[in-house]
Design a protein around this motif. Structure first.
Motif, PDB file in Angstrom:
ATOM      1  N   THR A   1       0.780  -1.050  -0.091  1.00 54.51           N
ATOM      2  CA  THR A   1      -0.073  -0.032  -0.011  1.00 54.51           C
ATOM      3  C   THR A   1       0.846   1.213   0.054  1.00 54.51           C
ATOM      4  O   THR A   1       0.336   2.473  -0.264  1.00 54.51           O
ATOM      5  CB  THR A   1      -0.984   0.074   1.100  1.00 54.51           C
ATOM      6  N   ALA A   2       2.322   1.281   0.094  1.00 54.39           N
ATOM      7  CA  ALA A   2       2.981   2.314   0.286  1.00 54.39           C
ATOM      8  C   ALA A   2       2.790   3.589  -0.760  1.00 54.39           C
ATOM      9  O   ALA A   2       3.034   4.640  -0.505  1.00 54.39           O
ATOM     10  CB  ALA A   2       4.365   1.903   0.277  1.00 54.39           C
ATOM     11  N   GLY A   3       2.732   3.016  -2.020  1.00 56.81           N
ATOM     12  CA  GLY A   3       2.580   4.099  -3.168  1.00 56.81           C
ATOM     13  C   GLY A   3       1.312   4.502  -3.572  1.00 56.81           C
ATOM     14  O   GLY A   3       1.124   5.251  -4.441  1.00 56.81           O
ATOM     15  N   SER A   4       0.266   4.055  -2.770  1.00 53.88           N
ATOM     16  CA  SER A   4      -1.109   4.464  -2.946  1.00 53.88           C
ATOM     17  C   SER A   4      -1.680   5.778  -1.999  1.00 53.88           C
ATOM     18  O   SER A   4      -1.312   5.784  -1.076  1.00 53.88           O
ATOM     19  CB  SER A   4      -2.113   3.175  -2.854  1.00 53.88           C
ATOM     20  N   VAL A   5      -2.374   6.495  -2.894  1.00 55.74           N
ATOM     21  CA  VAL A   5      -3.078   7.771  -2.204  1.00 55.74           C
ATOM     22  C   VAL A   5      -4.330   7.209  -1.426  1.00 55.74           C
ATOM     23  O   VAL A   5      -4.374   7.747  -0.227  1.00 55.74           O
ATOM     24  CB  VAL A   5      -3.768   8.693  -3.080  1.00 55.74           C
ATOM     25  N   MET A   6      -4.873   6.222  -1.673  1.00 52.07           N
ATOM     26  CA  MET A   6      -6.040   5.436  -1.188  1.00 52.07           C
ATOM     27  C   MET A   6      -5.802   3.959  -1.318  1.00 52.07           C
ATOM     28  O   MET A   6      -5.652   3.555  -2.256  1.00 52.07           O
ATOM     29  CB  MET A   6      -7.315   5.908  -1.326  1.00 52.07           C
TER      30      MET A   6
ATOM     31  N   ASP B   1      -7.131   6.294 -11.484  1.00 53.71           N
ATOM     32  CA  ASP B   1      -7.700   5.122 -11.801  1.00 53.71           C
ATOM     33  C   ASP B   1      -7.428   4.034 -10.749  1.00 53.71           C
ATOM     34  O   ASP B   1      -6.542   4.347  -9.612  1.00 53.71           O
ATOM     35  CB  ASP B   1      -7.025   4.496 -13.002  1.00 53.71           C
ATOM     36  N   SER B   2      -8.164   3.286 -10.224  1.00 55.65           N
ATOM     37  CA  SER B   2      -8.034   2.182  -9.151  1.00 55.65           C
ATOM     38  C   SER B   2      -7.992   0.783  -9.492  1.00 55.65           C
ATOM     39  O   SER B   2      -8.317   0.552 -10.702  1.00 55.65           O
ATOM     40  CB  SER B   2      -9.054   2.383  -8.269  1.00 55.65           C
TER      41      SER B   2
ATOM     42  N   LEU C   1      -5.215 -11.801   1.487  1.00 52.43           N
ATOM     43  CA  LEU C   1      -5.822 -10.233   1.456  1.00 52.43           C
ATOM     44  C   LEU C   1      -6.491  -9.820   0.065  1.00 52.43           C
ATOM     45  O   LEU C   1      -6.206 -10.500  -0.752  1.00 52.43           O
ATOM     46  CB  LEU C   1      -4.264  -9.469   1.250  1.00 52.43           C
ATOM     47  N   MET C   2      -7.502  -8.921   0.277  1.00 50.89           N
ATOM     48  CA  MET C   2      -8.185  -8.355  -0.788  1.00 50.89           C
ATOM     49  C   MET C   2      -8.386  -6.863  -0.562  1.00 50.89           C
ATOM     50  O   MET C   2      -8.449  -6.469   0.551  1.00 50.89           O
ATOM     51  CB  MET C   2      -9.361  -9.349  -0.900  1.00 50.89           C
ATOM     52  N   GLY C   3      -8.642  -6.126  -1.577  1.00 45.69           N
ATOM     53  CA  GLY C   3      -8.920  -4.723  -1.279  1.00 45.69           C
ATOM     54  C   GLY C   3      -8.595  -4.068  -2.595  1.00 45.69           C
ATOM     55  O   GLY C   3      -8.740  -4.584  -3.989  1.00 45.69           O
ATOM     56  N   MET C   4      -8.339  -2.489  -2.452  1.00 45.62           N
ATOM     57  CA  MET C   4      -8.383  -1.898  -3.725  1.00 45.62           C
ATOM     58  C   MET C   4      -7.031  -0.718  -3.531  1.00 45.62           C
ATOM     59  O   MET C   4      -6.984  -0.749  -2.355  1.00 45.62           O
ATOM     60  CB  MET C   4      -9.511  -0.693  -3.824  1.00 45.62           C
ATOM     61  N   LEU C   5      -6.499  -0.399  -4.463  1.00 44.27           N
ATOM     62  CA  LEU C   5      -5.435   0.451  -4.512  1.00 44.27           C
ATOM     63  C   LEU C   5      -5.646   1.715  -5.560  1.00 44.27           C
ATOM     64  O   LEU C   5      -6.289   1.388  -6.484  1.00 44.27           O
ATOM     65  CB  LEU C   5      -4.094  -0.112  -4.896  1.00 44.27           C
ATOM     66  N   SER C   6      -5.414   2.974  -5.041  1.00 48.28           N
ATOM     67  CA  SER C   6      -5.572   4.139  -6.132  1.00 48.28           C
ATOM     68  C   SER C   6      -4.429   5.038  -5.880  1.00 48.28           C
ATOM     69  O   SER C   6      -4.017   5.205  -4.646  1.00 48.28           O
ATOM     70  CB  SER C   6      -7.217   4.768  -5.645  1.00 48.28           C
ATOM     71  N   ASP C   7      -3.937   5.606  -6.985  1.00 47.65           N
ATOM     72  CA  ASP C   7      -2.958   6.493  -6.965  1.00 47.65           C
ATOM     73  C   ASP C   7      -3.745   8.090  -6.941  1.00 47.65           C
ATOM     74  O   ASP C   7      -2.909   9.043  -7.275  1.00 47.65           O
ATOM     75  CB  ASP C   7      -2.188   6.426  -8.146  1.00 47.65           C
ATOM     76  N   GLY C   8      -5.080   8.154  -6.913  1.00 52.46           N
ATOM     77  CA  GLY C   8      -5.714   9.392  -7.046  1.00 52.46           C
ATOM     78  C   GLY C   8      -6.536   9.404  -8.250  1.00 52.46           C
ATOM     79  O   GLY C   8      -7.513  10.253  -8.423  1.00 52.46           O
TER      80      GLY C   8
ATOM     81  N   PRO D   1      -7.698  -3.858 -13.050  1.00 54.59           N
ATOM     82  CA  PRO D   1      -8.439  -2.471 -13.281  1.00 54.59           C
ATOM     83  C   PRO D   1      -9.673  -2.993 -12.511  1.00 54.59           C
ATOM     84  O   PRO D   1     -10.381  -3.873 -12.651  1.00 54.59           O
ATOM     85  CB  PRO D   1      -8.572  -2.106 -14.540  1.00 54.59           C
ATOM     86  N   SER D   2     -10.097  -1.802 -11.491  1.00 48.48           N
ATOM     87  CA  SER D   2     -11.246  -2.037 -10.908  1.00 48.48           C
ATOM     88  C   SER D   2     -12.608  -2.194 -12.006  1.00 48.48           C
ATOM     89  O   SER D   2     -12.875  -1.696 -12.850  1.00 48.48           O
ATOM     90  CB  SER D   2     -11.604  -0.994  -9.959  1.00 48.48           C
ATOM     91  N   GLY D   3     -13.327  -3.208 -11.820  1.00 47.22           N
ATOM     92  CA  GLY D   3     -14.407  -3.664 -12.462  1.00 47.22           C
ATOM     93  C   GLY D   3     -14.271  -4.675 -13.665  1.00 47.22           C
ATOM     94  O   GLY D   3     -15.044  -4.965 -14.291  1.00 47.22           O
ATOM     95  N   ALA D   4     -12.847  -5.227 -13.731  1.00 40.85           N
ATOM     96  CA  ALA D   4     -12.576  -6.162 -14.806  1.00 40.85           C
ATOM     97  C   ALA D   4     -13.287  -7.269 -14.719  1.00 40.85           C
ATOM     98  O   ALA D   4     -13.525  -7.921 -13.587  1.00 40.85           O
ATOM     99  CB  ALA D   4     -11.186  -6.533 -14.743  1.00 40.85           C
ATOM    100  N   PRO D   5     -13.927  -7.638 -15.861  1.00 34.88           N
ATOM    101  CA  PRO D   5     -15.063  -8.989 -15.676  1.00 34.88           C
ATOM    102  C   PRO D   5     -14.213 -10.256 -15.564  1.00 34.88           C
ATOM    103  O   PRO D   5     -13.235 -10.263 -16.209  1.00 34.88           O
ATOM    104  CB  PRO D   5     -15.515  -8.745 -17.061  1.00 34.88           C
ATOM    105  N   GLY D   6     -14.893 -11.066 -14.595  1.00 35.80           N
ATOM    106  CA  GLY D   6     -14.205 -12.309 -14.341  1.00 35.80           C
ATOM    107  C   GLY D   6     -13.084 -12.214 -12.982  1.00 35.80           C
ATOM    108  O   GLY D   6     -12.317 -13.170 -13.035  1.00 35.80           O
ATOM    109  N   PHE D   7     -12.663 -10.903 -12.789  1.00 38.76           N
ATOM    110  CA  PHE D   7     -11.614 -10.897 -11.852  1.00 38.76           C
ATOM    111  C   PHE D   7     -11.632 -11.712 -10.570  1.00 38.76           C
ATOM    112  O   PHE D   7     -10.790 -12.602 -10.067  1.00 38.76           O
ATOM    113  CB  PHE D   7     -11.204  -9.577 -11.327  1.00 38.76           C
TER     114      PHE D   7
END
Length: 223
Positions: free
Chosen positions: A142-147, A174-175, A165-172, A201-207
């Motif tokens: 998570t070090a390089g993410s804004v959120m 795209d996430s 682990l599971m979650g989301m990473l964003s640079d401000g 990428p968030s929302g990618a089908p089949g992820f």
């Protein structure tokens, strides 16, 4: 973790980054994280809470060779192997239609899927105990993410300490969404962390299906 974990959206806060961490609890079927996530908790950097489900490896390291072979083997697999002669190997599942290549350095294998999905298997030596190893991994992730958001579930395997682990990473802008499977393996040459990281990428089908396939229980080979 090395920095405070903020639970609320950080868009209105004057901080460099923020993360939300939620803890899971041990359950019979850890493949259903939504059903076991508890209310997110704040983890202060001064006195971090224990990571959930981290237990020491039981017994002595098994003899050299294949170990922890799943009862049902995926039809397509790849062996992640690094140049460190004292490191274990990890034979992980590959989704249909994905390409696989060997890696370099600490990356034992890389997988490429459709719609920007990819995965890496890293195998690194560690002198830390499992909880400290997993916490350091989350910090680096998570070090390089804004959120960022991080949900954690226990995922021990064959007596080895493990974490999912599971979650989301964003640079401000795209996430991305990600899932990881971490297993700390003791060998006669010290401990090694096997980490399977899958992202898209968030929302990618089949992820969700692809990530669950890659991060399922896997075969460990000891030197």
């Amino acid at each position: 973790m090395n920095r405070s974990v903020i639970l609320w959206a950080c868009a209105a806060l004057a901080v460099a980054a923020c993360s939300r961490v939620s803890d899971g609890v041990p359950v019979a079927d850890p493949s259903q994280p939504a059903a076991v996530q508890a209310t997110p908790t704040t983890v202060p950097s001064a006195s971090p809470d224990p990571l959930p489900g981290v237990v020491p490896t039981t017994g002595s390291p098994p003899p050299a060779g294949p170990f922890c072979v799943p009862a049902v083997l995926p039809s397509l697999r790849t062996v992640a192997r690094v140049t460190d002669p004292g490191a274990p190997t990890a034979t992980v599942a590959v989704p249909d239609g994905w390409a696989m290549t060997s890696g370099t350095g600490d990356v034992g294998a890389r997988l490429e899927g459709p719609d920007g999905m990819w995965a890496e298997v890293t195998i690194t030596a560690t002198s830390l105990d499992p909880e400290a190893t997993f916490r350091e991994y989350v910090d680096d992730l998570t070090a390089g993410s804004v959120m960022s958001t991080v949900s954690m579930l226990p995922a021990d395997m064959c007596g080895f300490s493990g974490q999912r682990l599971m979650g989301m990473l964003s640079d401000g802008g795209d996430s991305i969404e990600y899932e990881d499977r971490l297993v700390q393996v003791p060998t006669g040459n010290g401990d090694h962390l096997i980490a399977i990281h899958v992202q898209a990428p968030s929302g990618a089908p089949g992820f969700a299906d692809a990530a669950a396939h890659v991060t399922q229980d896997f075969e460990v080979g000891l030197p």
